[in-house]
Write a protein that holds these residues in place. Structure first.
Motif, PDB file in Angstrom:
ATOM      1  N   PRO A  29      -9.291  46.143  20.523  1.00 26.83           N
ATOM      2  CA  PRO A  29     -10.011  47.376  20.838  1.00 26.83           C
ATOM      3  C   PRO A  29      -9.243  48.333  21.751  1.00 26.83           C
ATOM      4  CG  PRO A  29     -10.836  45.595  22.204  1.00 26.83           C
ATOM      5  CD  PRO A  29      -9.796  44.992  21.301  1.00 26.83           C
ATOM      6  N   THR A  30      -9.643  49.587  21.668  1.00 21.40           N
ATOM      7  CA  THR A  30      -9.188  50.583  22.632  1.00 21.40           C
ATOM      8  C   THR A  30     -10.142  50.466  23.807  1.00 21.40           C
ATOM      9  OG1 THR A  30      -8.556  51.948  20.773  1.00 21.40           O
ATOM     10  CG2 THR A  30      -8.679  53.042  22.902  1.00 21.40           C
ATOM     11  N   VAL A  31      -9.562  50.263  24.997  1.00 20.42           N
ATOM     12  CA  VAL A  31     -10.425  49.877  26.121  1.00 20.42           C
ATOM     13  C   VAL A  31     -10.802  51.065  27.013  1.00 20.42           C
ATOM     14  CG1 VAL A  31     -10.038  47.408  26.269  1.00 20.42           C
ATOM     15  CG2 VAL A  31      -8.259  48.924  27.079  1.00 20.42           C
ATOM     16  N   TYR A  32     -11.893  51.747  26.609  1.00 24.12           N
ATOM     17  CA  TYR A  32     -12.369  52.883  27.415  1.00 24.12           C
ATOM     18  C   TYR A  32     -13.854  52.763  27.680  1.00 24.12           C
ATOM     19  CZ  TYR A  32     -14.216  54.787  23.067  1.00 24.12           C
ATOM     20  OH  TYR A  32     -14.916  54.960  21.900  1.00 24.12           O
ATOM     21  N   ASN A  33     -14.445  51.653  27.231  1.00 25.19           N
ATOM     22  CA  ASN A  33     -15.873  51.455  27.361  1.00 25.19           C
ATOM     23  C   ASN A  33     -16.182  49.995  27.117  1.00 25.19           C
ATOM     24  OD1 ASN A  33     -18.486  52.310  27.648  1.00 25.19           O
ATOM     25  ND2 ASN A  33     -18.216  54.029  26.244  1.00 25.19           N
ATOM     26  N   LEU A  34     -17.435  49.582  27.334  1.00 29.90           N
ATOM     27  CA  LEU A  34     -17.814  48.221  26.954  1.00 29.90           C
ATOM     28  C   LEU A  34     -17.697  48.117  25.442  1.00 29.90           C
ATOM     29  CD1 LEU A  34     -21.034  47.774  29.133  1.00 29.90           C
ATOM     30  CD2 LEU A  34     -18.839  46.607  29.444  1.00 29.90           C
ATOM     31  N   ILE A  35     -17.288  46.961  24.930  1.00 35.14           N
ATOM     32  CA  ILE A  35     -17.167  46.851  23.470  1.00 35.14           C
ATOM     33  C   ILE A  35     -18.556  46.888  22.830  1.00 35.14           C
ATOM     34  CG2 ILE A  35     -14.955  45.637  23.422  1.00 35.14           C
ATOM     35  CD1 ILE A  35     -16.648  43.057  22.791  1.00 35.14           C
ATOM     36  N   HIS A  36     -18.608  47.426  21.611  1.00 34.68           N
ATOM     37  CA  HIS A  36     -19.892  47.465  20.905  1.00 34.68           C
ATOM     38  C   HIS A  36     -19.938  46.342  19.872  1.00 34.68           C
ATOM     39  CE1 HIS A  36     -17.913  49.421  17.506  1.00 34.68           C
ATOM     40  NE2 HIS A  36     -17.498  50.403  18.281  1.00 34.68           N
ATOM     41  N   ILE A  37     -21.125  46.181  19.267  1.00 32.29           N
ATOM     42  CA  ILE A  37     -21.284  45.033  18.383  1.00 32.29           C
ATOM     43  C   ILE A  37     -20.450  45.175  17.107  1.00 32.29           C
ATOM     44  CG2 ILE A  37     -23.487  44.219  19.317  1.00 32.29           C
ATOM     45  CD1 ILE A  37     -24.899  45.721  17.095  1.00 32.29           C
ATOM     46  N   GLY A  38     -20.004  46.408  16.789  1.00 36.69           N
ATOM     47  CA  GLY A  38     -19.074  46.583  15.668  1.00 36.69           C
ATOM     48  C   GLY A  38     -17.725  45.964  16.007  1.00 36.69           C
ATOM     49  N   ASN A  39     -17.243  46.210  17.210  1.00 34.67           N
ATOM     50  CA  ASN A  39     -15.964  45.616  17.643  1.00 34.67           C
ATOM     51  C   ASN A  39     -16.052  44.089  17.645  1.00 34.67           C
ATOM     52  OD1 ASN A  39     -15.941  48.083  20.227  1.00 34.67           O
ATOM     53  ND2 ASN A  39     -14.771  48.180  18.334  1.00 34.67           N
ATOM     54  N   ALA A  40     -17.273  43.595  17.901  1.00 34.24           N
ATOM     55  CA  ALA A  40     -17.448  42.141  17.988  1.00 34.24           C
ATOM     56  C   ALA A  40     -17.255  41.470  16.628  1.00 34.24           C
ATOM     57  CB  ALA A  40     -18.836  41.809  18.530  1.00 34.24           C
ATOM     58  N   ARG A  41     -17.464  42.236  15.545  1.00 35.45           N
ATOM     59  CA  ARG A  41     -17.372  41.600  14.224  1.00 35.45           C
ATOM     60  C   ARG A  41     -15.974  41.061  13.944  1.00 35.45           C
ATOM     61  NH1 ARG A  41     -19.491  43.352   8.110  1.00 35.45           N
ATOM     62  NH2 ARG A  41     -19.678  41.188   7.463  1.00 35.45           N
ATOM     63  N   PRO A  42     -14.905  41.891  14.015  1.00 33.44           N
ATOM     64  CA  PRO A  42     -13.573  41.300  13.776  1.00 33.44           C
ATOM     65  C   PRO A  42     -13.225  40.213  14.785  1.00 33.44           C
ATOM     66  CG  PRO A  42     -13.380  43.589  14.543  1.00 33.44           C
ATOM     67  CD  PRO A  42     -14.827  43.348  14.239  1.00 33.44           C
ATOM     68  N   MET A  43     -13.687  40.364  16.028  1.00 36.64           N
ATOM     69  CA  MET A  43     -13.369  39.341  17.033  1.00 36.64           C
ATOM     70  C   MET A  43     -13.919  37.984  16.604  1.00 36.64           C
ATOM     71  SD  MET A  43     -14.001  41.189  20.645  1.00 36.64           S
ATOM     72  CE  MET A  43     -12.955  42.531  21.170  1.00 36.64           C
ATOM     73  N   ILE A  44     -15.191  37.982  16.216  1.00 43.41           N
ATOM     74  CA  ILE A  44     -15.844  36.717  15.847  1.00 43.41           C
ATOM     75  C   ILE A  44     -15.292  36.174  14.529  1.00 43.41           C
ATOM     76  CG2 ILE A  44     -18.067  35.726  15.112  1.00 43.41           C
ATOM     77  CD1 ILE A  44     -19.370  37.525  17.290  1.00 43.41           C
ATOM     78  N   ILE A  45     -15.118  37.063  13.558  1.00 41.41           N
ATOM     79  CA  ILE A  45     -14.642  36.616  12.240  1.00 41.41           C
ATOM     80  C   ILE A  45     -13.240  36.017  12.330  1.00 41.41           C
ATOM     81  CG2 ILE A  45     -13.835  37.492   9.984  1.00 41.41           C
ATOM     82  CD1 ILE A  45     -16.923  37.118  10.290  1.00 41.41           C
ATOM     83  N   PHE A  46     -12.338  36.734  12.962  1.00 37.62           N
ATOM     84  CA  PHE A  46     -10.951  36.241  12.942  1.00 37.62           C
ATOM     85  C   PHE A  46     -10.749  35.089  13.932  1.00 37.62           C
ATOM     86  CE2 PHE A  46     -10.660  40.584  11.076  1.00 37.62           C
ATOM     87  CZ  PHE A  46     -10.487  40.124   9.775  1.00 37.62           C
ATOM     88  N   ASP A  47     -11.613  35.011  14.944  1.00 39.43           N
ATOM     89  CA  ASP A  47     -11.602  33.829  15.812  1.00 39.43           C
ATOM     90  C   ASP A  47     -12.047  32.608  14.994  1.00 39.43           C
ATOM     91  OD1 ASP A  47     -11.679  32.466  18.541  1.00 39.43           O
ATOM     92  OD2 ASP A  47     -13.762  32.188  17.900  1.00 39.43           O
ATOM     93  N   THR A  48     -13.008  32.822  14.108  1.00 38.49           N
ATOM     94  CA  THR A  48     -13.483  31.720  13.263  1.00 38.49           C
ATOM     95  C   THR A  48     -12.392  31.303  12.279  1.00 38.49           C
ATOM     96  OG1 THR A  48     -15.724  32.588  13.518  1.00 38.49           O
ATOM     97  CG2 THR A  48     -15.380  30.982  11.760  1.00 38.49           C
ATOM     98  N   ALA A  49     -11.662  32.289  11.755  1.00 34.72           N
ATOM     99  CA  ALA A  49     -10.541  31.976  10.851  1.00 34.72           C
ATOM    100  C   ALA A  49      -9.522  31.127  11.600  1.00 34.72           C
ATOM    101  CB  ALA A  49      -9.887  33.268  10.348  1.00 34.72           C
ATOM    102  N   ARG A  50      -9.233  31.526  12.823  1.00 31.56           N
ATOM    103  CA  ARG A  50      -8.268  30.788  13.628  1.00 31.56           C
ATOM    104  C   ARG A  50      -8.753  29.357  13.884  1.00 31.56           C
ATOM    105  NH1 ARG A  50      -7.189  32.269  19.944  1.00 31.56           N
ATOM    106  NH2 ARG A  50      -5.770  30.585  20.450  1.00 31.56           N
ATOM    107  N   ARG A  51     -10.028  29.238  14.278  1.00 32.43           N
ATOM    108  CA  ARG A  51     -10.565  27.906  14.559  1.00 32.43           C
ATOM    109  C   ARG A  51     -10.503  27.028  13.314  1.00 32.43           C
ATOM    110  NH1 ARG A  51     -14.140  27.275  19.042  1.00 32.43           N
ATOM    111  NH2 ARG A  51     -14.342  29.169  20.283  1.00 32.43           N
ATOM    112  N   TYR A  52     -10.801  27.620  12.153  1.00 31.74           N
ATOM    113  CA  TYR A  52     -10.766  26.811  10.930  1.00 31.74           C
ATOM    114  C   TYR A  52      -9.335  26.367  10.625  1.00 31.74           C
ATOM    115  CZ  TYR A  52     -11.513  24.960   6.328  1.00 31.74           C
ATOM    116  OH  TYR A  52     -11.541  24.093   5.266  1.00 31.74           O
TER     117      TYR A  52
END
Ligand code: AMP
Ligand code: ZN
Length: 469
Positions: A29-52
């Motif tokens: 993310p570009t860090v100028y604000n608290l992250i929104h739930i849209g930003n959370a989607r790639p974070m969670i998805i690709f973290d899950t890919a990594r964990r798998y």
């Protein structure tokens, strides 16, 4: 394991560059604000890919940047009358807190764009030497006409794009050789952070950052996986490819993975619509594991709709798993027999089908929705098969299997009372020590304190046992 590759528009078998290793870059993310739930989607998805992939035995080098120099950061800094660095440092810290709440693992490296300027200057120089970059009064552009492959990721019709961009060229960037040429280096403006360069003081363009950080921290000009939200396909990733491949002369990434967007109440999430939700706001109403489960309940390439009802249903789903785990734990703790009976053994053999279904779903382009369905099937199986007559081994094995599959998805279905258990054990030890020291008043005080918290102690020949009143 198969991934849908945006480049080839097909699902492809994943073959790493180096056996057993994965080099993966996810635009952060570009860090100028608290992250929104849209930003959370790639974070969670690709973290899950990594964990798998880690579960499959790969060693994953996972790099995800923070874009800490950008117009939005500068504007925010000016609004608050502080430096850009103060803004970016603050929101990187906040982002890391949200990541922790969502159980997103820290990346192997989280590089910061502002710390990599030298590498970016050197990339731009290489492009200049190879004739891929030109300087107009301190602004350096990439020459897209020279790149025969330009447009290969987004599969766009360049002629249509060029005519679409013509107006823009007239309005702002008349000096460009071509409407599609993009900025590699821009000159400083009053009040903006800047760095010295061969083209004058200024700062790099956004697309240049990721190429440099990916190559440096993954240690290779060609990486396995490059990922991000689908809005990044064009122009960001297209421009990353153009620069990286022009400079290095090799393919940039073998697999390009993109998540679809998250909408709110079936509308695009945007500041102007006022339907913008931060992860922090969600955390005030829910355990962020609920948000994680919600994100995983759809395939990452399908648009996902966020609404209050859907969150409630995700909360109920998580509770269903937690209830099963906690009841299996209770059954195991209070079991009358230790070892599995032959029938239980057979049932545990049968239980393996849920893991097989889980893996099959994950292997097929990270189908987390089907993987979760396999977890719920396992939960149902456990709820029907285990009861007060089950052995400790049987109930324990079912419990562990649920925890293990959830763990691959980054979900922790153990109730907070686990932590509480540790506290109780510590108190009991303290009481034992007091008794040993013949401090019976203290020992009794601890017993009363635990009783007040609903914990009953029993002194038995095997030692102290406890249960909830
Ligand atoms: P940004 O801070 O805008 O550069 O975004 C950081 C990451 O979040 C990128 O991978 C974006 O594609 C992704 N992203 C931003 N908004 C959304 C959304 N509404 N749904 C899904 N992903 C998003
Ligand atoms: Zn990027």
């Amino acid at each position: 394991m198969r991934f849908y590759n945006t480049m080839t528009k097909r699902k492809e078998e994943f073959v790493p560059l180096e056996p057993g290793k994965v080099k993966m870059y996810v635009c952060g993310p570009t860090v100028y604000n608290l992250i929104h739930i849209g930003n959370a989607r790639p974070m969670i998805i690709f973290d899950t890919a990594r964990r798998y992939m880690e579960y499959k035995g790969y060693e994953v080098n996972y790099v995800s940047n923070f874009t800490d120099v950008d117009d939005k950061i500068i504007n925010k800094a000016n609004e608050e009358g502080v430096t850009s660095e103060e803004i970016s440092t603050r929101y990187i810290e906040e982002c890391k807190k949200d990541m922790e709440g969502m159980n997103v693992l820290p990346a192997t490296t989280h590089p910061l764009a502002t710390k990599e300027i030298d590498g970016m200057i050197s990339l731009i120089r290489t492009l200049e030497e190879k004739g891929y970059a030109y300087n107009v009064d301190g602004t350096v552009y990439f020459r897209t006409r020279k790149d025969r492959d330009y447009g290969k990721l987004s599969h766009k019709n360049l002629d249509d794009l060029r005519s679409g961009f013509r107006d823009l060229k007239v309005s702002g960037e008349a000096e460009k050789e071509d409407a599609l040429d993009f900025v590699l280096w821009k000159p400083k403006k009053e009040g903006e952070p800047y760095w010295e360069s061969p083209w004058g003081d200024g700062r790099p363009g956004w697309h240049t950052e990721c190429c440099v950080m990916a190559k440096k921290y993954l240690g290779s000009a060609t990486i396995d996986i490059h990922a991000g939200g689908e809005d990044l396909i064009f122009p960001h990733h297209e421009n990353e490819i153009a620069q990286s491949e022009a400079a290095n002369g090799v393919e940039f990434a073998h697999y390009w993975l993109h998540n679809a967007f998250l909408n709110i109440d079936n509308r695009k999430m945007s500041k102007s619509l006022g339907n913008f939700r931060t992860v922090r706001e969600i955390s005030e109403a829910y355990d962020l594991q609920v948000l994680r489960l919600f994100m995983l309940s759809a395939h990452y390439r399908s648009p996902l709709n966020f609404s209050a009802e859907i969150m409630e249903s995700a909360k109920n789903s998580l509770e269903r798993i937690e209830n099963a785990v906690s009841s299996l734990k209770h059954l195991a703790e209070n079991a009358g027999t230790e070892a599995c009976t032959p029938e239980e053994q057979e049932k545990l053999e049968g239980m393996k089908r849920f893991r097989a279904a889980f893996e099959e779903a994950m292997e097929d382009d990270l189908n987390t929705a089907d993987a979760l369905a396999a977890v719920f099937d396992l939960v149902r199986f456990a709820n029907t098969e285990a009861d007060e007559n089950s052995s400790r081994a049987f109930a324990g094995a079912l419990q562990q299997e649920i925890i293990s599959l959830c763990g691959i998805l980054g979900l922790k279905p153990e109730r907070k009372e686990e932590a509480l258990d540790a506290d109780i054990e510590a108190k009991i030890e303290e009481r034992q020590a007091a008794r040993k020291a013949r401090d019976f008043a203290k020992a009794d005080a601890i017993r009363d304190e635990l009783l007040a918290a609903g914990i009953v102690l029993e002194d038995t020949r095997e030692g102290v046992k406890w249960h909830r009143a």
